[in-house]
Design an enzyme around this catalytic site. Structure first.
Site, mmCIF file in Angstrom:
data_model
loop_
_atom_site.group_PDB
_atom_site.id
_atom_site.type_symbol
_atom_site.label_atom_id
_atom_site.label_comp_id
_atom_site.label_asym_id
_atom_site.label_seq_id
_atom_site.Cartn_x
_atom_site.Cartn_y
_atom_site.Cartn_z
ATOM 1 N N ASP A 91 0.820 -1.211 0.000
ATOM 2 C CA ASP A 91 0.000 0.000 0.000
ATOM 3 C C ASP A 91 0.856 1.264 0.000
ATOM 4 O OD1 ASP A 91 -1.985 1.811 0.284
ATOM 5 O OD2 ASP A 91 -2.745 1.058 2.182
ATOM 6 N N ASP A 318 -2.118 6.000 -4.930
ATOM 7 C CA ASP A 318 -2.384 5.038 -3.869
ATOM 8 C C ASP A 318 -2.731 3.664 -4.435
ATOM 9 O OD1 ASP A 318 -3.152 3.668 -1.645
ATOM 10 O OD2 ASP A 318 -4.827 4.969 -1.132
#
Ligand SMILES: *[C@@H]1O[C@H](CO)[C@@H](O)[C@H](O)[C@H]1NC(C)=O
Ligand SMILES: *[C@@H]1O[C@H](CO)[C@@H](O)[C@H](O)[C@H]1NC(C)=O
Ligand SMILES: *[C@@H]1O[C@H](CO)[C@@H](O)[C@H](O)[C@H]1NC(C)=O
Ligand SMILES: *[C@@H]1O[C@H](CO)[C@@H](O)[C@H](O)[C@H]1NC(C)=O
Length: 437
Positions: A91, A318
């Site tokens: 992430d 992201d």
């Protein structure tokens, strides 16, 4: 001088570019929609956020906290010697780094019965049996089916109050980048969204990282404020790899494939230490990061069909968000341009799978990046219907106001310049094999 040169050569020869495959899994949202449990999940999530904000004494809880219901791409890592393997979310948009510990879900009940639910568990509870379950009369241990880390079985594990061990990017029998002496969080409970998902933990790929060491979190609530929210700032694994000169260049490149409704199929590649010359074209541009925390940078304008807005925003790239998050008014504008319908109960934009839609054009630096329909329209998981991969994102005036998630990264390979604190974009040789259309 000669010695220095020799050392430089030696470290150069040890450094590497390592390419590790990802898999595409079914996002939790699709599964819950299919099972008719999505609306309950949402209600609970909002409740959790509300309680959490109370606990944090009015501090704003970032929307990203625990929002992994969207998550679609996972990769393997290992920890320890011999290697113990975990499937994790890699992430770039969070500071979390944890793996369930062998004691996950086994500690005695010791949480506050009234507020220990869902996301609160992450901070306050050691046992999922008293929290994080949709129905308290049927407790679910969210760690039950997850791989758990056995520190006692690793000869390289260092006991120092935090987990410290060798982590490899890449699983057993995959290309691996081993990073010795990496610190990670050992979770003693997992939030409810892990249950039933093939995800063990979260690996931070942003520039800073926090390990929430749960053992310490059982410290005192004074009133309802965290006096000691035992969050330690630690060196994220990839930065640790750079510091130890284990990679050629202080960058990593992410290539994501678009897989339509296919699950458990190859989903992309992380390239550590270099560009991905197989799956990505040449760099179109590189822009500086505006904040050395997440991969945050400036975006000047957005356009979709007849909708346009050039207010200018701070945005983040992201990998851990499957959609594009935009401020409410912009999300509405994009939704209209795509002929999508907002569904307040399910908090999604429904869109015709075969709609003829404009591209979503984003102006970053001096270039415009166009995201095509096959990256913006995604299956909902239910009845062959589709969702627009966009959602209204409320930043509460802090941090970035947009999240450029997977649709953007599928369209353009993102090159995360950790060393130079910049981010680059390259064309992507997307795999048309699984196209929705
Ligand atoms: C991780 O490894 C397991 C077992 O070898 C394999 O089934 C799975 O597909 C791998 N996952 C990824 C993301 O490569
Ligand atoms: C390690 O600890 C687990 C429980 O936490 C236990 O089941 C296992 O037997 C231990 N293994 C070794 C090698 O001590
Ligand atoms: C928590 O509170 C108890 C009693 O109020 C105290 O003895 C203990 O030291 C506190 N623990 C921490 C970590 O502050
Ligand atoms: C999917 O189709 C079934 C059968 O027609 C229907 O009962 C169900 O409500 C539909 N689900 C959604 C989310 O539209």
């Amino acid at each position: 001088m000669k010695v220095l040169l020799l050392l430089a050569l030696v470290s150069l020869s040890l450094a590497a570019v390592v390419q590790v495959p990802l898999r595409k899994i079914e996002p939790l949202r699709n599964r819950l929609m299919r099972e008719g449990k999505w609306q309950n999940y949402l209600k609970r999530k909002h409740q959790d956020r509300y309680v959490m904000e109370k606990i944090m004494s009015g501090a704003v809880v970032p929307q990203k906290v625990n929002d992994y219901e969207d998550e679609a791409y996972v990769g393997n890592i290992t920890i320890g010697t011999p290697q113990q393997q975990f499937q994790v979310i890699l992430d770039t948009g969070s500071a979390n780094l944890w793996i369930p510990d062998s004691i996950c879900g086994t500690l005695p009940m010791n949480c506050l019965q009234t507020s220990c639910e869902g996301v609160i568990c992450q901070f306050a509870c050691d046992n999922q049996a008293c929290c994080g379950t949709p129905d308290p009369s049927h407790p679910v241990n969210s760690c039950a089916n997850q791989n758990k880390f056995l520190s006692n079985a690793s000869s390289t594990y260092v006991t120092n109050g935090k987990g410290q061990d060798t982590i490899t990017f890449g699983g057993i029998n995959e290309p691996q980048l081993a990073v010795p002496n990496t610190i990670f969080g050992q979770a003693t409970s997992l939030a409810a969204f892990f249950a039933g998902q093939p995800i063990d933990g979260i690996l931070v790929m942003s520039i800073f990282s926090l390990a929430i060491t749960r053992h310490k979190l059982n410290t005192n609530f004074s009133g309802l404020a965290f006096t000691s929210i035992a969050v330690d700032q630690i060196t994220p694994p990839f930065i640790n790899a750079i510091n130890q000169k284990l990679v050629d260049q202080p960058i990593f490149t992410v290539f994501l494939e678009h897989e339509g409704d296919q699950n458990n199929v190859p989903g992309g590649i992380y390239t550590y230490g270099g560009l991905d010359t197989t799956n990505c074209g040449s760099l179109i541009d590189t822009v500086p990061l505006s904040s050395a925390t997440y991969f945050q940078f400036k975006m000047a304008a957005v356009k979709a069909g007849s909708y346009s807005n050039s207010k200018g925003w701070q945005v983040i790239s992201d990998t851990g968000t499957s959609f594009i998050g935009a401020p409410q008014d912009v999300a509405n504008g994009i939704g209209n341009a795509f002929g999508a319908t907002w569904d307040a109960e399910n908090e999604v934009f429904w869109v015709d799978c075969k709609a003829t839609v404009p591209t979503l054009d984003l102006t970053i630096g001096s270039n415009t990046y166009s995201i095509q329909a096959n990256n913006m329209i995604v299956p909902s998981g239910v009845n062959s219907t589709c969702l627009l991969a966009a959602f209204p994102f409320n930043s509460f005036g802090f941090g970035p106001s947009w999240i450029l998630g997977d649709p953007f990264i599928r369209q353009y390979c993102n090159v995360y310049g950790v060393g130079a604190q910049n981010i680059g974009f390259a064309t992507s040789n997307q795999n048309p094999k699984y196209s929705l259309f």
